[in-house]
Write a protein that holds these residues in place. Structure first.
Motif, mmCIF file in Angstrom:
data_model
loop_
_atom_site.group_PDB
_atom_site.id
_atom_site.type_symbol
_atom_site.label_atom_id
_atom_site.label_comp_id
_atom_site.label_asym_id
_atom_site.label_seq_id
_atom_site.Cartn_x
_atom_site.Cartn_y
_atom_site.Cartn_z
ATOM 1 N N LEU A 16 0.822 -1.217 0.000
ATOM 2 C CA LEU A 16 0.000 0.000 0.000
ATOM 3 C C LEU A 16 0.853 1.264 0.000
ATOM 4 N N SER A 17 2.134 1.131 0.296
ATOM 5 C CA SER A 17 3.028 2.290 0.416
ATOM 6 C C SER A 17 3.931 2.474 -0.799
ATOM 7 N N THR A 18 3.566 1.908 -1.924
ATOM 8 C CA THR A 18 4.384 2.062 -3.129
ATOM 9 C C THR A 18 4.361 3.514 -3.592
ATOM 10 N N GLU A 19 5.297 3.836 -4.446
ATOM 11 C CA GLU A 19 5.361 5.196 -4.999
ATOM 12 C C GLU A 19 4.079 5.535 -5.760
ATOM 13 N N GLU A 20 3.565 4.558 -6.524
ATOM 14 C CA GLU A 20 2.316 4.785 -7.270
ATOM 15 C C GLU A 20 1.170 5.104 -6.309
ATOM 16 N N ASN A 21 1.055 4.342 -5.227
ATOM 17 C CA ASN A 21 -0.007 4.599 -4.253
ATOM 18 C C ASN A 21 0.210 5.928 -3.539
ATOM 19 N N ALA A 22 1.474 6.298 -3.315
ATOM 20 C CA ALA A 22 1.754 7.592 -2.681
ATOM 21 C C ALA A 22 1.185 8.722 -3.532
ATOM 22 N N PHE A 23 1.352 8.629 -4.853
ATOM 23 C CA PHE A 23 0.791 9.635 -5.745
ATOM 24 C C PHE A 23 -0.734 9.627 -5.694
ATOM 25 N N LEU A 24 -1.320 8.420 -5.686
ATOM 26 C CA LEU A 24 -2.779 8.323 -5.619
ATOM 27 C C LEU A 24 -3.322 8.897 -4.304
ATOM 28 N N ALA A 28 -5.813 11.966 -3.853
ATOM 29 C CA ALA A 28 -7.033 11.848 -3.055
ATOM 30 C C ALA A 28 -7.104 12.949 -2.005
ATOM 31 N N ALA A 29 -5.998 13.191 -1.325
ATOM 32 C CA ALA A 29 -5.970 14.225 -0.290
ATOM 33 C C ALA A 29 -6.227 15.603 -0.883
ATOM 34 N N ARG A 30 -5.642 15.889 -2.030
ATOM 35 C CA ARG A 30 -5.875 17.193 -2.675
ATOM 36 C C ARG A 30 -7.349 17.349 -3.060
ATOM 37 N N LEU A 31 -7.909 16.295 -3.622
ATOM 38 C CA LEU A 31 -9.323 16.345 -4.013
ATOM 39 C C LEU A 31 -10.212 16.556 -2.779
ATOM 40 N N ALA A 106 -24.087 13.798 -10.983
ATOM 41 C CA ALA A 106 -24.169 15.133 -10.380
ATOM 42 C C ALA A 106 -22.848 15.894 -10.473
ATOM 43 N N ASP A 107 -21.821 15.267 -11.026
ATOM 44 C CA ASP A 107 -20.496 15.876 -11.159
ATOM 45 C C ASP A 107 -19.907 16.277 -9.801
ATOM 46 N N ILE A 108 -20.042 15.361 -8.822
ATOM 47 C CA ILE A 108 -19.479 15.548 -7.488
ATOM 48 C C ILE A 108 -18.217 14.677 -7.402
ATOM 49 N N PRO A 109 -17.053 15.278 -7.198
ATOM 50 C CA PRO A 109 -15.813 14.489 -7.120
ATOM 51 C C PRO A 109 -15.794 13.563 -5.907
ATOM 52 N N PHE A 110 -15.177 12.389 -6.093
ATOM 53 C CA PHE A 110 -15.120 11.422 -4.997
ATOM 54 C C PHE A 110 -13.852 10.593 -5.059
ATOM 55 N N VAL A 111 -13.571 9.951 -3.931
ATOM 56 C CA VAL A 111 -12.462 9.008 -3.800
ATOM 57 C C VAL A 111 -13.067 7.672 -3.398
ATOM 58 N N VAL A 128 -10.691 9.577 -7.849
ATOM 59 C CA VAL A 128 -9.507 8.813 -7.458
ATOM 60 C C VAL A 128 -9.940 7.453 -6.935
ATOM 61 N N PHE A 129 -9.240 6.411 -7.400
ATOM 62 C CA PHE A 129 -9.455 5.058 -6.904
ATOM 63 C C PHE A 129 -8.160 4.544 -6.293
ATOM 64 N N ILE A 130 -8.258 3.989 -5.087
ATOM 65 C CA ILE A 130 -7.115 3.369 -4.429
ATOM 66 C C ILE A 130 -7.486 1.925 -4.118
ATOM 67 N N ASP A 131 -6.688 1.009 -4.645
ATOM 68 C CA ASP A 131 -6.920 -0.420 -4.460
ATOM 69 C C ASP A 131 -6.436 -0.832 -3.071
ATOM 70 N N LEU A 132 -7.322 -1.479 -2.302
ATOM 71 C CA LEU A 132 -6.962 -1.959 -0.965
ATOM 72 C C LEU A 132 -5.916 -3.073 -0.988
ATOM 73 N N LYS A 133 -5.844 -3.791 -2.069
ATOM 74 C CA LYS A 133 -4.906 -4.913 -2.206
ATOM 75 C C LYS A 133 -5.093 -5.943 -1.083
ATOM 76 N N ALA A 134 -6.353 -6.086 -0.660
ATOM 77 C CA ALA A 134 -6.657 -6.991 0.460
ATOM 78 C C ALA A 134 -7.846 -7.879 0.131
ATOM 79 N N ALA A 135 -7.863 -8.422 -1.080
ATOM 80 C CA ALA A 135 -9.008 -9.207 -1.526
ATOM 81 C C ALA A 135 -9.012 -10.631 -0.990
#
Length: 174
Positions: A16-24, A28-31, A106-111, A128-135
């Motif tokens: 969950l702490s990969t560089e790609e997830n850090a960007f995501l 998400a936080a900015r949104l 409704a054009d409401i942004p979400f994560v 923004v979508f963040i994969d839990l990687k816990a399936a």
């Protein structure tokens, strides 16, 4: 068993702490930080056991600024100043899919934070979508099945990471 569980959980946190997830998570936080900056609220929804994330955001020691609990009866209250944060075990959960449709229309942004269940895009562009990687469970049993599904722990890990970033962004605004 304890050592194996700890090792597997540590591995999940590393995934969950990969560089790609850090960007995501930063996206998400900015949104989500746009809501308090723009006089809106962050509506948060946790499906099933992920209601723990909603409880943490609303009632934890450090509540999420402007957070409100999302439910289907509150859809009419949400404005363009608001942002939405969804947590679910599955990106294909029917309740989550209803929310995604409503917010997209409704054009409401979400994560969305969930296990990705298909190869299709989990959310429309601009969200923004963040994969839990816990399936699957973390530990094997003697029959080859897995148990110890870490969706709650993984969701809280992601929640706290993004919450810290939101706080940082809002402090920069002051």
């Amino acid at each position: 068993m304890n050592k194996m569980f700890t090792t597997q959980l540590t591995g999940l946190f590393q995934r969950l702490s990969t560089e790609e997830n850090a960007f995501l998570m930063e996206d998400a936080a900015r949104l989500l930080a746009q809501a308090p900056v723009g006089q809106g609220s962050i509506y948060i929804y946790g499906e099933q056991e992920l209601k723990a994330v909603t409880a943490e955001a609303l009632y934890g020691v450090e509540p999420l600024q402007t957070a409100k609990e999302l439910s289907e009866d509150k859809l009419e209250e949400i404005t363009h100043a608001d942002r939405v944060w969804l947590f679910s075990r599955s990106s294909q959960d029917p309740a989550v899919q209803r929310f995604i449709s409503a917010f997209t229309e409704a054009d409401i942004p979400f994560v969305l934070v969930a296990n990705k269940d298909t190869n299709e895009e989990a959310v429309p562009i601009g969200n923004v979508f963040i994969d839990l990687k816990a399936a699957k469970g973390l530990l094997p049993d003697e029959f080859g099945n897995r148990f110890g599904f870490p969706t709650g722990i993984a969701s809280l890990f992601i929640y706290h990471h993004i919450h810290f970033l939101i706080r940082e962004f809002l402090e920069e605004e002051l």
